[in-house]
Scaffold this motif. Structure first.
Motif, PDB file in Angstrom:
ATOM      1  N   ARG A 152      52.872  40.003  30.525  1.00  0.00           N
ATOM      2  CA  ARG A 152      52.833  41.121  31.475  1.00  0.00           C
ATOM      3  C   ARG A 152      52.761  42.467  30.741  1.00  0.00           C
ATOM      4  O   ARG A 152      52.039  43.368  31.165  1.00  0.00           O
ATOM      5  CB  ARG A 152      54.043  41.071  32.405  1.00  0.00           C
ATOM      6  N   ARG A 153      53.491  42.588  29.629  1.00  0.00           N
ATOM      7  CA  ARG A 153      53.419  43.824  28.832  1.00  0.00           C
ATOM      8  C   ARG A 153      52.024  44.011  28.254  1.00  0.00           C
ATOM      9  O   ARG A 153      51.470  45.107  28.287  1.00  0.00           O
ATOM     10  CB  ARG A 153      54.460  43.797  27.708  1.00  0.00           C
ATOM     11  N   ARG A 154      51.457  42.934  27.708  1.00  0.00           N
ATOM     12  CA  ARG A 154      50.096  43.023  27.160  1.00  0.00           C
ATOM     13  C   ARG A 154      49.108  43.447  28.235  1.00  0.00           C
ATOM     14  O   ARG A 154      48.240  44.270  28.006  1.00  0.00           O
ATOM     15  CB  ARG A 154      49.638  41.679  26.602  1.00  0.00           C
ATOM     16  N   ALA A 155      49.247  42.851  29.416  1.00  0.00           N
ATOM     17  CA  ALA A 155      48.332  43.179  30.515  1.00  0.00           C
ATOM     18  C   ALA A 155      48.444  44.658  30.880  1.00  0.00           C
ATOM     19  O   ALA A 155      47.441  45.293  31.206  1.00  0.00           O
ATOM     20  CB  ALA A 155      48.638  42.302  31.729  1.00  0.00           C
ATOM     21  N   ALA A 156      49.645  45.202  30.791  1.00  0.00           N
ATOM     22  CA  ALA A 156      49.849  46.616  31.134  1.00  0.00           C
ATOM     23  C   ALA A 156      49.382  47.545  30.019  1.00  0.00           C
ATOM     24  O   ALA A 156      48.887  48.642  30.293  1.00  0.00           O
ATOM     25  CB  ALA A 156      51.321  46.865  31.445  1.00  0.00           C
ATOM     26  N   ASP A 157      49.526  47.126  28.759  1.00  0.00           N
ATOM     27  CA  ASP A 157      49.284  48.007  27.618  1.00  0.00           C
ATOM     28  C   ASP A 157      47.913  47.848  26.958  1.00  0.00           C
ATOM     29  O   ASP A 157      47.448  48.762  26.285  1.00  0.00           O
ATOM     30  CB  ASP A 157      50.351  47.788  26.544  1.00  0.00           C
ATOM     31  N   ASP A 158      47.299  46.700  27.086  1.00  0.00           N
ATOM     32  CA  ASP A 158      46.057  46.394  26.370  1.00  0.00           C
ATOM     33  C   ASP A 158      44.876  46.402  27.339  1.00  0.00           C
ATOM     34  O   ASP A 158      44.731  45.496  28.160  1.00  0.00           O
ATOM     35  CB  ASP A 158      46.182  45.024  25.699  1.00  0.00           C
ATOM     36  N   PRO A 159      44.002  47.400  27.245  1.00  0.00           N
ATOM     37  CA  PRO A 159      42.864  47.464  28.176  1.00  0.00           C
ATOM     38  C   PRO A 159      41.859  46.321  28.010  1.00  0.00           C
ATOM     39  O   PRO A 159      41.055  46.078  28.901  1.00  0.00           O
ATOM     40  CB  PRO A 159      42.216  48.813  27.873  1.00  0.00           C
ATOM     41  N   THR A 160      41.909  45.610  26.886  1.00  0.00           N
ATOM     42  CA  THR A 160      40.993  44.483  26.684  1.00  0.00           C
ATOM     43  C   THR A 160      41.567  43.171  27.210  1.00  0.00           C
ATOM     44  O   THR A 160      40.886  42.151  27.188  1.00  0.00           O
ATOM     45  CB  THR A 160      40.635  44.311  25.195  1.00  0.00           C
ATOM     46  N   PHE A 161      42.807  43.199  27.668  1.00  0.00           N
ATOM     47  CA  PHE A 161      43.448  41.988  28.180  1.00  0.00           C
ATOM     48  C   PHE A 161      42.749  41.548  29.469  1.00  0.00           C
ATOM     49  O   PHE A 161      42.338  42.389  30.264  1.00  0.00           O
ATOM     50  CB  PHE A 161      44.939  42.241  28.446  1.00  0.00           C
ATOM     51  N   PRO A 162      42.599  40.244  29.680  1.00  0.00           N
ATOM     52  CA  PRO A 162      41.926  39.763  30.897  1.00  0.00           C
ATOM     53  C   PRO A 162      42.581  40.298  32.173  1.00  0.00           C
ATOM     54  O   PRO A 162      43.805  40.423  32.248  1.00  0.00           O
ATOM     55  CB  PRO A 162      42.086  38.246  30.818  1.00  0.00           C
ATOM     56  N   ARG A 163      41.750  40.601  33.142  1.00  0.00           N
ATOM     57  CA  ARG A 163      42.249  41.120  34.416  1.00  0.00           C
ATOM     58  C   ARG A 163      42.704  39.957  35.293  1.00  0.00           C
ATOM     59  O   ARG A 163      42.057  38.913  35.339  1.00  0.00           O
ATOM     60  CB  ARG A 163      41.169  41.910  35.126  1.00  0.00           C
ATOM     61  N   LYS A 164      43.797  40.182  35.981  1.00  0.00           N
ATOM     62  CA  LYS A 164      44.277  39.137  36.892  1.00  0.00           C
ATOM     63  C   LYS A 164      43.466  39.166  38.173  1.00  0.00           C
ATOM     64  O   LYS A 164      42.856  40.172  38.530  1.00  0.00           O
ATOM     65  CB  LYS A 164      45.767  39.305  37.173  1.00  0.00           C
ATOM     66  N   ILE A 165      43.460  38.047  38.853  1.00  0.00           N
ATOM     67  CA  ILE A 165      42.740  37.889  40.109  1.00  0.00           C
ATOM     68  C   ILE A 165      43.759  37.600  41.195  1.00  0.00           C
ATOM     69  O   ILE A 165      44.590  36.697  41.050  1.00  0.00           O
ATOM     70  CB  ILE A 165      41.736  36.725  40.021  1.00  0.00           C
ATOM     71  N   LYS A 166      43.714  38.357  42.261  1.00  0.00           N
ATOM     72  CA  LYS A 166      44.641  38.158  43.369  1.00  0.00           C
ATOM     73  C   LYS A 166      44.188  36.953  44.183  1.00  0.00           C
ATOM     74  O   LYS A 166      43.086  36.932  44.728  1.00  0.00           O
ATOM     75  CB  LYS A 166      44.694  39.410  44.236  1.00  0.00           C
ATOM     76  N   LEU A 167      45.038  35.946  44.253  1.00  0.00           N
ATOM     77  CA  LEU A 167      44.721  34.728  44.982  1.00  0.00           C
ATOM     78  C   LEU A 167      45.276  34.750  46.401  1.00  0.00           C
ATOM     79  O   LEU A 167      44.711  34.145  47.305  1.00  0.00           O
ATOM     80  CB  LEU A 167      45.268  33.512  44.237  1.00  0.00           C
ATOM     81  N   SER A 168      46.405  35.409  46.562  1.00  0.00           N
ATOM     82  CA  SER A 168      47.017  35.569  47.877  1.00  0.00           C
ATOM     83  C   SER A 168      47.935  36.777  47.801  1.00  0.00           C
ATOM     84  O   SER A 168      47.974  37.469  46.784  1.00  0.00           O
ATOM     85  CB  SER A 168      47.791  34.312  48.294  1.00  0.00           C
ATOM     86  N   ALA A 169      48.692  37.012  48.846  1.00  0.00           N
ATOM     87  CA  ALA A 169      49.575  38.174  48.870  1.00  0.00           C
ATOM     88  C   ALA A 169      50.611  38.135  47.746  1.00  0.00           C
ATOM     89  O   ALA A 169      51.013  39.182  47.242  1.00  0.00           O
ATOM     90  CB  ALA A 169      50.277  38.268  50.226  1.00  0.00           C
ATOM     91  N   ARG A 170      51.004  36.930  47.324  1.00  0.00           N
ATOM     92  CA  ARG A 170      52.065  36.821  46.323  1.00  0.00           C
ATOM     93  C   ARG A 170      51.673  36.017  45.091  1.00  0.00           C
ATOM     94  O   ARG A 170      52.540  35.656  44.292  1.00  0.00           O
ATOM     95  CB  ARG A 170      53.286  36.182  46.979  1.00  0.00           C
ATOM     96  N   ARG A 171      50.404  35.723  44.924  1.00  0.00           N
ATOM     97  CA  ARG A 171      49.991  34.881  43.797  1.00  0.00           C
ATOM     98  C   ARG A 171      48.757  35.448  43.119  1.00  0.00           C
ATOM     99  O   ARG A 171      47.812  35.864  43.780  1.00  0.00           O
ATOM    100  CB  ARG A 171      49.692  33.477  44.307  1.00  0.00           C
ATOM    101  N   VAL A 172      48.795  35.452  41.782  1.00  0.00           N
ATOM    102  CA  VAL A 172      47.647  35.888  40.992  1.00  0.00           C
ATOM    103  C   VAL A 172      47.301  34.795  39.984  1.00  0.00           C
ATOM    104  O   VAL A 172      48.092  33.894  39.727  1.00  0.00           O
ATOM    105  CB  VAL A 172      47.907  37.220  40.244  1.00  0.00           C
ATOM    106  N   GLY A 173      46.117  34.908  39.409  1.00  0.00           N
ATOM    107  CA  GLY A 173      45.680  33.980  38.385  1.00  0.00           C
ATOM    108  C   GLY A 173      44.738  34.674  37.429  1.00  0.00           C
ATOM    109  O   GLY A 173      44.442  35.874  37.576  1.00  0.00           O
ATOM    110  N   TYR A 174      44.290  33.944  36.439  1.00  0.00           N
ATOM    111  CA  TYR A 174      43.369  34.453  35.429  1.00  0.00           C
ATOM    112  C   TYR A 174      42.231  33.468  35.276  1.00  0.00           C
ATOM    113  O   TYR A 174      42.447  32.249  35.295  1.00  0.00           O
ATOM    114  CB  TYR A 174      44.085  34.611  34.081  1.00  0.00           C
ATOM    115  N   LEU A 175      41.015  33.974  35.112  1.00  0.00           N
ATOM    116  CA  LEU A 175      39.880  33.090  34.866  1.00  0.00           C
ATOM    117  C   LEU A 175      39.994  32.505  33.470  1.00  0.00           C
ATOM    118  O   LEU A 175      40.238  33.229  32.496  1.00  0.00           O
ATOM    119  CB  LEU A 175      38.559  33.844  35.003  1.00  0.00           C
ATOM    120  N   ARG A 176      39.813  31.196  33.384  1.00  0.00           N
ATOM    121  CA  ARG A 176      39.897  30.519  32.084  1.00  0.00           C
ATOM    122  C   ARG A 176      38.911  31.139  31.090  1.00  0.00           C
ATOM    123  O   ARG A 176      39.239  31.373  29.938  1.00  0.00           O
ATOM    124  CB  ARG A 176      39.613  29.027  32.232  1.00  0.00           C
TER     125      ARG A 176
END
Length: 88
Positions: free
Chosen positions: A47-71
């Motif tokens: 979560r820190r990497r996702a917040a701090d690193d602009p090259t980190f993969p973007r999460k995908i919102k799957l539902s109101a309370r669930r996210v995922g990442y493309l493999r």
């Protein structure tokens, strides 16, 4: 049956199945837990990497309370990290 040799029909069916498998593997979504395992990171570190690193993969919102990442995004990120490590 439709004037085509059975081998040709079988070859096309196999090709079609392989194409579908390739497309599906390209859009596989990993849960946060799976992404952490692939990256070798704890969830807070990820979560820190996702917040701090602009090259980190973007999460995908799957539902109101669930996210995922493309493999494919996770794999591309790891490849870039490896290239950077080898270059230094």
């Amino acid at each position: 049956m439709n004037g085509q040799p059975a081998a040709d029909r079988d070859d096309r069916a196999t090709h079609s199945n392989l194409t579908c498998e390739a497309i599906m593997s390209d859009i596989t979504v990993l849960s946060i837990e799976q992404a952490c395992k692939e990256l070798g990171l704890s969830e807070p570190t990820m979560r820190r990497r996702a917040a701090d690193d602009p090259t980190f993969p973007r999460k995908i919102k799957l539902s109101a309370r669930r996210v995922g990442y493309l493999r494919r995004d996770i794999e591309a990120y790891l490849a870039k990290q490896r290239e950077a490590a080898l270059a230094s």
